[in-house]
Design an enzyme around this catalytic site. Structure first.
Site, mmCIF file in Angstrom:
data_model
loop_
_atom_site.group_PDB
_atom_site.id
_atom_site.type_symbol
_atom_site.label_atom_id
_atom_site.label_comp_id
_atom_site.label_asym_id
_atom_site.label_seq_id
_atom_site.Cartn_x
_atom_site.Cartn_y
_atom_site.Cartn_z
ATOM 1 N N ALA A 104 -27.874 -44.690 -2.222
ATOM 2 C CA ALA A 104 -28.432 -45.033 -3.809
ATOM 3 C C ALA A 104 -28.451 -43.859 -4.511
ATOM 4 O O ALA A 104 -28.793 -43.303 -5.565
ATOM 5 C CB ALA A 104 -29.347 -45.508 -3.088
ATOM 6 N N ASP A 105 -28.076 -42.434 -3.841
ATOM 7 C CA ASP A 105 -27.674 -41.406 -4.795
ATOM 8 C C ASP A 105 -26.792 -40.615 -4.545
ATOM 9 O O ASP A 105 -26.347 -39.893 -4.418
ATOM 10 C CB ASP A 105 -28.616 -40.081 -4.103
ATOM 11 C CG ASP A 105 -29.799 -39.197 -4.979
ATOM 12 O OD1 ASP A 105 -29.247 -39.451 -5.946
ATOM 13 O OD2 ASP A 105 -29.729 -38.086 -3.976
#
Length: 358
Positions: A104-105
């Site tokens: 998610a990053d």
């Protein structure tokens, strides 16, 4: 609560805040990050051109993470950038829509091009999971948009939790069409959807309709926006939904999951269940072949087929040329487990010319 009422927000703000809070505290727990890294490696480490560093759990504590050192170049990449972008898109689609466990990053500091040309993922503190139901909802939304099936879009948005069951479709459909139109670049008729701009338009719609932002979506859209920004550094004309569609179709067309077969049946078979939409099947298989090639140049050439602006503006879509390879792809798909739902309508089409008319 007062602010939510004042701003007429219908989203689960507590759930969204909890989701970000959970991610924040998980990032501070290096033992959890080590487990995330191992899980990510198990799921995606064997993919071609993907590298996941080893983690030394026997040396890792809650405050100290020990991992394999990775030598590489941060993106965007001037040399070999298009191939790296292709690898990243394919892996991201697999994370989000096939496995449901995704990084998610994925900013440029967490993605490296290794010396042997692989895409290395770093920093597994911010990870999240998407349930099967939400994955099918996301896929249904993309299929509905690409095929101008507003009913499928609305049903998928309901399943995802964006819409209440009592949503007024006659209000929603024009608003969605306007959001799509305003999220495309002006000028050329074949200009395409900008995901970041669409997200802003969706936020605007949430004030006008019974539109809610489910907690899981906050991290998904953050991830997709970061990916699109990184891709734009390689190709300024890149659009995530348009250029990611071939990879989505490849995942769908090779999946034997019943839920995905039902979605494909809605797209590829007429409502009476008796005929195959050959033009649509040809297009999806052609796009899937583009994703299989891994060539960004071929992806660019296929953009007209995934261009939402062209679909919704009424412009004629460019038909692909049938070839021996495409015919082989059609036969291979129909005879596969994933394409088994096409056999009955195929038989109906073959028998119908032999059946005397009433």
């Amino acid at each position: 609560a007062l602010w939510k009422q004042y701003k007429k927000l219908r989203s689960n703000m507590v759930g969204i805040a909890d989701e970000f809070g959970k991610q924040l505290f998980d990032e501070l727990n290096y033992q959890q990050e080590a487990r995330n890294c191992e899980r990510f490696a198990d799921m995606y480490g064997d993919l071609p051109d993907i590298f996941v560093p080893s983690v030394y759990t026997n040396l890792t504590t809650r405050r100290v993470l020990v991992q394999e050192w990775v030598v590489g170049e941060k993106g965007p990449w001037v040399e070999d950038g298009e191939r790296m972008l292709s690898v990243g898109i394919a892996c991201s689609v697999k994370q989000l829509l096939q496995k449901g466990f995704f990084h998610a990053d994925p900013h440029k500091g967490n993605l490296l091009k290794t010396d042997d040309g692989k895409l290395a993922y770093l920093d597994f503190g911010m990870m999240t999971s998407v349930s099967a139901k939400n994955r099918y909802g996301l896929i249904g939304t993309v299929l509905g948009l690409q095929n101008k099936d507003v009913g499928l879009v609305v049903n998928s948005l309901r399943d995802l939790g964006f819409l209440a069951d009592e949503t007024k479709v006659d209000v929603l459909v024009p608003a969605l069409e306007q959001a799509l139109d305003e999220s495309t670049d002006p000028g050329e008729g074949a200009s395409s959807l900008n995901f970041t701009r669409l997200n802003e338009k969706i936020q605007d719609i949430s004030y006008l309709l019974e539109f809610r932002i489910p907690p899981f979506y906050s991290l998904v859209v953050r991830t997709l926006t970061i990916l699109e920004g990184l891709a734009l550094g390689v190709d300024s004309s890149f659009r995530l939904i348009r250029d990611g569609s071939p990879y989505i179709y490849r995942e769908i067309l090779t999946s034997p999951e019943p839920e995905l077969q039902q979605l494909m049946k809605r797209v590829l078979v007429t409502p009476d269940g008796k005929r195959i939409n050959w033009a649509q099947l040809e297009q999806l298989l052609s796009l899937s072949r583009v994703a299989q090639s891994g060539s960004l140049q071929q992806l660019k050439e296929a953009r007209e087929m995934t261009d939402l602006r062209r679909k919704y503006s009424g412009e004629a879509e460019k038909a692909s040329e049938w070839s021996i390879d495409l015919t082989a792809d059609v036969l291979s798909f129909i005879t596969s487990d994933a394409g088994s739902f096409l056999r009955e309508p195929l038989v109906n089409e073959c028998v119908r010319p032999l059946t005397p008319s009433a």
